[in-house]
Design a protein around this motif. Structure first.
Motif, PDB file in Angstrom:
ATOM      1  N   PHE A  89      39.110  10.141 117.259  1.00 53.26           N
ATOM      2  CA  PHE A  89      38.243  11.225 117.715  1.00 53.26           C
ATOM      3  C   PHE A  89      36.790  11.051 117.259  1.00 53.26           C
ATOM      4  O   PHE A  89      35.940  11.870 117.600  1.00 53.26           O
ATOM      5  N   ALA A  90      36.492  10.032 116.502  1.00 54.75           N
ATOM      6  CA  ALA A  90      35.150   9.840 115.948  1.00 54.75           C
ATOM      7  C   ALA A  90      34.041   9.917 117.012  1.00 54.75           C
ATOM      8  O   ALA A  90      33.016  10.557 116.774  1.00 54.75           O
ATOM      9  N   PRO A  91      34.209   9.296 118.179  1.00 56.56           N
ATOM     10  CA  PRO A  91      33.131   9.389 119.185  1.00 56.56           C
ATOM     11  C   PRO A  91      32.872  10.808 119.690  1.00 56.56           C
ATOM     12  O   PRO A  91      31.845  11.065 120.297  1.00 56.56           O
ATOM     13  N   TYR A  92      33.790  11.727 119.433  1.00 54.52           N
ATOM     14  CA  TYR A  92      33.653  13.080 119.949  1.00 54.52           C
ATOM     15  C   TYR A  92      33.264  14.097 118.862  1.00 54.52           C
ATOM     16  O   TYR A  92      33.172  15.275 119.131  1.00 54.52           O
ATOM     17  N   ALA A  93      33.051  13.618 117.647  1.00 53.84           N
ATOM     18  CA  ALA A  93      32.670  14.516 116.553  1.00 53.84           C
ATOM     19  C   ALA A  93      31.251  15.026 116.775  1.00 53.84           C
ATOM     20  O   ALA A  93      30.380  14.323 117.271  1.00 53.84           O
ATOM     21  N   ALA A  94      31.053  16.279 116.451  1.00 49.99           N
ATOM     22  CA  ALA A  94      29.725  16.906 116.654  1.00 49.99           C
ATOM     23  C   ALA A  94      28.745  16.466 115.596  1.00 49.99           C
ATOM     24  O   ALA A  94      29.027  16.151 114.515  1.00 49.99           O
TER      25      ALA A  94
END
Length: 94
Positions: A89-94
């Motif tokens: 999920f790293a690419p989607y972290a805010a």
């Protein structure tokens, strides 16, 4: 059996209107009912990402995200497939 109830959909719609999110991340696309509801009640420039198990790993009785296409919202939704236990999920972290 796999969808949220009408009451839950109403609550999420009210929250989306009150919060006015620009970004939404949903776990469990199923047929796309919830993400469509959230986007209809979010600002017009809001975008969503939704993740569900790949079709070969689920017993769902509908195609993942079929309501997204019918609602003509596919341009506002990035639909992902993967196991949330191992998905990066790293690419989607805010």
């Amino acid at each position: 059996a796999w969808n949220t109830s009408l009451f839950e959909q109403c609550v999420m719609a009210r929250v989306a209107r009150a919060v006015a999110p620009r970004a939404i991340f949903e776990f469990g696309t199923y047929d796309g009912r919830t993400v469509v509801n959230l986007l209809r009640n979010a600002p017009p420039d809001a975008r969503a990402v939704t993740i569900d198990l790949p079709p070969e790993q689920t017993r769902a009785d509908r195609s993942a995200g079929e309501r997204i296409e019918r609602a003509r919202m596919s341009d506002r939704v990035e639909q992902l497939f993967g196991n949330t236990l191992t998905f990066d999920f790293a690419p989607y972290a805010a």
